[in-house]
Design an enzyme around this catalytic site. Structure first.
Site, mmCIF file in Angstrom:
data_model
loop_
_atom_site.group_PDB
_atom_site.id
_atom_site.type_symbol
_atom_site.label_atom_id
_atom_site.label_comp_id
_atom_site.label_asym_id
_atom_site.label_seq_id
_atom_site.Cartn_x
_atom_site.Cartn_y
_atom_site.Cartn_z
ATOM 1 N N LYS A 145 0.804 -1.236 0.000
ATOM 2 C CA LYS A 145 0.000 0.000 0.000
ATOM 3 C C LYS A 145 0.832 1.278 0.000
ATOM 4 C CE LYS A 145 -4.285 -1.629 1.964
ATOM 5 N NZ LYS A 145 -5.278 -1.575 3.001
ATOM 6 N N ASP A 149 -9.801 3.422 1.829
ATOM 7 C CA ASP A 149 -9.832 2.857 3.188
ATOM 8 C C ASP A 149 -10.421 3.844 4.197
ATOM 9 O OD1 ASP A 149 -8.764 0.364 2.625
ATOM 10 O OD2 ASP A 149 -6.699 0.999 2.975
#
Ligand code: ATR
Length: 272
Positions: free
Chosen positions: A66, A102
């Site tokens: 990520k 997210d």
């Protein structure tokens, strides 16, 4: 020609993203496919080149890429640049644009319960990539104060500096010091503790009946952290809820239409 999507990470075989997105394609009759693609740490650059070669339409990024994936983006939206991590990528003829869903994925289950973060006191356990998105969400929603407790204090301190930069007040605590939970409006586990059925990172001896307990670990659904909270009759938010939140947003970025939330949820719950 159909559109193709993937989730990249390592390990990847536990990922439920292919199940969730495939259910959405079925529901809306979209000519699209979504696969899990294992890219080991250290092989991200060549893996991403491979995805460009097959003209992938978009992909999700998970552990451990990520943060590193930021290097391979040509463009990014604000969520991605603020958080410093990417979980959703759009490939426009070789030009990669990154997003981070997210943060909104984390906030969604709270909003669904009408739980406002504004002016709340929160305990955040963990200080990794997911915790950064959560801190950004809590800053956006104007939490009063967040205590960060993490196994490695240095990582908690770095996260706390990030929080200060984006205007959120935090304190660094040691996990062992966390005994009294009565002053927290919400307690969030953002560590991977629970994935392998480990015991809850904190004990629930001194709790407040109004505290909301939120685990981001989604497999198993009932982690020990969640079970202990339920024994105390506290409200719980499951990790799968954040997973669905980030997935529906990624879907909407890629397809430009509203995600079929219920079909995605049904498929996800069937995947456990
Ligand atoms: P993610 O991107 O999912 O947040 P990560 O960046 O690897 O993943 O972060 C994992 C988090 O889980 C970290 O807070 C990590 O603590 P450290 O900073 O001390 O590494 C925490 N974590 C992982 N395994 C743990 C364990 N066995 N006990 C306590 N914390 C753990």
């Amino acid at each position: 020609m159909g559109k193709s999507f993937a989730v990249i990470g390592d390990p990847i075989n536990h990922s439920l993203s292919p199940i969730i997105h495939s259910a959405a394609f079925r529901e809306l009759n979209l000519d699209s496919s979504y696969i899990g693609y294992r890219i080991p740490k250290g092989e991200l650059e060549s893996g991403v080149e491979g995805l460009k070669k097959i003209n992938i339409t978009g992909f999700n990024v998970t552990i451990p890429h990520k943060i590193e994936m930021m290097k391979y983006l040509d463009k990014m939206d604000e969520s991605c640049s603020i958080i410093g991590a990417v979980n959703t990528v759009v490939n426009d003829e070789g030009i990669l644009k990154g997003y981070n869903t997210d943060m909104e994925g984390f906030l969604e289950p709270l909003k669904k319960r009408n739980f406002s973060i504004q002016d709340k006191k929160i305990l955040l356990i963990g200080a990794g990539g997911a915790a950064r998105a959560i801190i950004a969400g809590m800053s956006k929603e104007k939490a009063k104060e967040v205590d960060i407790a993490n196994r490695t204090t240095k990582n908690a301190e770095e996260l706390s500096e990030f929080a200060t930069r984006i205007g959120l007040s935090t304190n660094v605590k040691k996990i062992e010091e966390i005994k009294n939970l009565q002053n927290y409006d919400a307690i969030i586990n953002s560590t991977s503790v629970g994935l392998k059925n480990e015991s809850s990172p904190i004990s629930f001896e001194q709790t407040n009946e109004n505290t909301v307990i939120y685990d981001i670990v989604y497999s198993p659904m009932n982690t020990d952290f969640i079970k202990k909270a339920k024994e105390k009759k506290l409200d719980v938010i499951y990790g799968y809820e954040m997973l669905l939140g980030q997935a529906t947003r990624a879907f909407e970025i890629w397809h430009g239409m509203k995600a079929p939330y219920n079909a995605m949820k049904k498929a996800l719950l069937g995947g456990f």
